[in-house]
Design an enzyme around this catalytic site. Structure first.
Site, PDB file in Angstrom:
ATOM      1  CG  ASP A  59      32.240  58.277  37.431  1.00  0.00           C
ATOM      2  OD1 ASP A  59      32.177  57.181  36.757  1.00  0.00           O
ATOM      3  OD2 ASP A  59      33.426  59.103  36.867  1.00  0.00           O
ATOM      4  CB  THR A 116      34.547  55.297  34.872  1.00  0.00           C
ATOM      5  OG1 THR A 116      33.205  55.709  35.020  1.00  0.00           O
ATOM      6  CG2 THR A 116      35.591  55.970  35.657  1.00  0.00           C
ATOM      7  CD  GLU A 172      28.622  53.164  38.340  1.00  0.00           C
ATOM      8  OE1 GLU A 172      28.403  53.626  37.266  1.00  0.00           O
ATOM      9  OE2 GLU A 172      29.779  52.706  38.569  1.00  0.00           O
ATOM     10  CE  LYS A 188      30.357  46.617  25.887  1.00  0.00           C
ATOM     11  NZ  LYS A 188      31.567  47.324  26.451  1.00  0.00           N
TER      12      LYS A 188
HETATM   13  N1  LIG Z   1      34.279  43.245  36.433  1.00  0.00           N
HETATM   14  C1  LIG Z   1      33.480  44.517  36.552  1.00  0.00           C
HETATM   15  N2  LIG Z   1      33.705  45.329  37.636  1.00  0.00           N
HETATM   16  C2  LIG Z   1      33.283  46.263  37.725  1.00  0.00           C
HETATM   17  N3  LIG Z   1      32.279  46.769  36.565  1.00  0.00           N
HETATM   18  C3  LIG Z   1      32.283  46.229  35.532  1.00  0.00           C
HETATM   19  C4  LIG Z   1      32.715  44.931  35.437  1.00  0.00           C
HETATM   20  N4  LIG Z   1      32.345  44.618  34.193  1.00  0.00           N
HETATM   21  C5  LIG Z   1      31.591  45.777  33.539  1.00  0.00           C
HETATM   22  N5  LIG Z   1      31.505  46.326  34.432  1.00  0.00           N
HETATM   23  C6  LIG Z   1      30.772  47.836  34.287  1.00  0.00           C
HETATM   24  O1  LIG Z   1      29.860  47.781  33.130  1.00  0.00           O
HETATM   25  C7  LIG Z   1      29.849  48.777  32.365  1.00  0.00           C
HETATM   26  C8  LIG Z   1      30.470  48.359  31.072  1.00  0.00           C
HETATM   27  O2  LIG Z   1      31.531  47.649  31.128  1.00  0.00           O
HETATM   28  P1  LIG Z   1      32.435  47.348  29.770  1.00  0.00           P
HETATM   29  O3  LIG Z   1      32.902  48.701  29.320  1.00  0.00           O
HETATM   30  O4  LIG Z   1      33.609  46.641  30.422  1.00  0.00           O
HETATM   31  O5  LIG Z   1      31.731  46.734  28.785  1.00  0.00           O
HETATM   32  C9  LIG Z   1      30.903  49.906  33.163  1.00  0.00           C
HETATM   33  O6  LIG Z   1      30.322  50.648  33.893  1.00  0.00           O
HETATM   34  P2  LIG Z   1      30.863  52.014  34.378  1.00  0.00           P
HETATM   35  O7  LIG Z   1      32.043  52.453  33.435  1.00  0.00           O
HETATM   36  O8  LIG Z   1      29.779  53.157  34.390  1.00  0.00           O
HETATM   37  O9  LIG Z   1      31.380  51.646  35.764  1.00  0.00           O
HETATM   38  C10 LIG Z   1      31.880  48.913  33.923  1.00  0.00           C
HETATM   39  O10 LIG Z   1      32.267  49.334  34.708  1.00  0.00           O
HETATM   40 MG   LIG Z   2      28.410  51.989  33.364  1.00  0.00          MG
HETATM   41 MG   LIG Z   3      31.338  52.761  37.468  1.00  0.00          MG
HETATM   42 MG   LIG Z   4      29.296  54.795  35.595  1.00  0.00          MG
END
Ligand SMILES: Nc1ncnc2c1ncn2[C@@H]1O[C@H](COP(=O)(O)O)[C@@H](OP(=O)(O)O)[C@H]1O
Ligand SMILES: [Mg+2]
Ligand SMILES: [Mg+2]
Ligand SMILES: [Mg+2]
Length: 311
Positions: free
Chosen positions: A50, A123, A73, A224
């Site tokens: 990242d 991540t 980010e 997604k």
């Molecule tokens: N409750 C939460 N806390 C922190 N990040 C979240 C979150 N819900 C969703 N995200 C962030 O939104 C993105 C999509 O989430 P998901 O895979 O759960 O659908 C991911 O980005 P990153 O991986 O870039 O941080 C994830 O970390």
């Molecule tokens: Mg993300």
């Molecule tokens: Mg992240």
């Molecule tokens: Mg990210």
């Protein structure tokens, strides 16, 4: 020659090339095996991939487009050390350079643009080995609206002439369309895609009311949205805060360029100006066309919308 190409198109073409380089960084960190995981918050991690991928993207774009606002980010250090010279990509994708710029974007200047960078989306999945869920996201917004974007998949495998090629880069530009993959129509039945690693009772409630034939739980906003574009799912539902502007800017732009729609759970558009709040507090609702988006929106009960709006 390229200086006659409108800025938005040039920036998108540069972003495609830079995302490819960032994707290689993501693969290299994994193959070295030292992820350098830092816990930023609950269920919120950052790795060396990242950090390095973001440094590459921001340094390469800022060197060529110094007046852009670029928001990534990951936190940036006070005095960022210089990046390796081979991260300062100057290539620009030729297919994108040949696109026709929408008329109202032809005069856009660097100062009018905000670029939202998610160097590694998914991540959690990256650290757990679900590598195909991982994407690199670069979203380009003008006047608060996402107008173009790049979704790069570092671990997408293709065979070209008997040789394995890793990675592919999907792009979209308003009115010009999408490229880098073959779009497919939505599935016949309602298939929902949603979070794999950030669920909670509200998220589950919104899934129940959809009456879907199948629910796919995968990582990343970028992945997604790709599932929607490739006909693997009909609707992306995430009735929770957690996603941020860098998660949705590029996916929203690419989806919109393909005729789809991404909003919050109430059906409102997010804004992507430099001073907006970063969290997407009222969730995500996306579909590959406006009819499916309307349908999904009509299924969300009022009390669920209020629960999110009042959070
Ligand atoms: N409750 C939460 N806390 C922190 N990040 C979240 C979150 N819900 C969703 N995200 C962030 O939104 C993105 C999509 O989430 P998901 O895979 O759960 O659908 C991911 O980005 P990153 O991986 O870039 O941080 C994830 O970390
Ligand atoms: Mg993300
Ligand atoms: Mg992240
Ligand atoms: Mg990210």
């Amino acid at each position: 020659m390229s200086s006659t190409v409108p800025l938005v198109v040039r920036l998108l073409a540069s972003s495609v090339s830079v995302a490819n380089r960032a994707g290689k960084i993501v693969r290299d960190v994994m193959s070295k095996g030292e992820l350098g995981i830092v816990e930023k918050g609950k269920d919120d991690y950052q790795t060396e991939a990242d950090r390095s991928a973001q440094k590459c993207i921001i340094a390469a774009l800022a060197a060529q487009y110094p007046k852009l606002s670029i928001i990534g980010e990951e936190d940036r250090e006070e005095n960022e050390p210089e990046v390796p010279s081979d991260w300062l990509v100057v290539d620009a994708d030729k297919e994108v350079l040949a696109l026709t710029c929408p008329a109202d974007l032809q005069g856009v200047k660097e100062e009018d643009i905000v670029v939202w960078v998610d160097p590694l989306d998914g991540t959690s999945e990256y650290t757990q080995g679900f590598l195909e869920h991982v994407t690199v996201l670069i979203g380009i917004s003008v006047n608060e609206e996402p107008v173009a974007g790049v979704i790069h998949q570092p671990y997408y495998k293709t065979m070209i002439g008997g040789e394995k090629k890793m990675g592919r880069t999907i792009w979209g530009l308003r009115e010009a369309g999408v490229g880098g993959f073959t779009p497919a129509p939505p599935p016949d039945s309602l298939i929902i895609t949603t979070t794999r690693s950030h669920s909670n009772p509200l998220v589950e409630k919104a899934l129940q009311v959809m009456n879907a034939s199948q629910i796919l739980r995968v990582g990343g906003a970028g992945y997604k949205v790709l599932q929607l574009l490739e006909g693997k799912a009909s609707v992306y539902v995430f009735a929770s805060p957690g996603c941020k502007k860098w998660d949705t800017c590029a996916p929203e732009a690419v989806l919109a360029a393909a005729g789809g729609k991404l909003t919050d759970i109430l059906g409102n558009n997010y804004k992507y100006g430099a001073s907006v709040g970063k969290p997407n507090k009222t969730g995500v609702l996306a579909a590959v066309n406006h009819d499916l988006h309307n349908y999904a929106l009509s299924r969300i009960p009022q009390e669920l919308k209020e629960a999110l709006a009042n959070k």
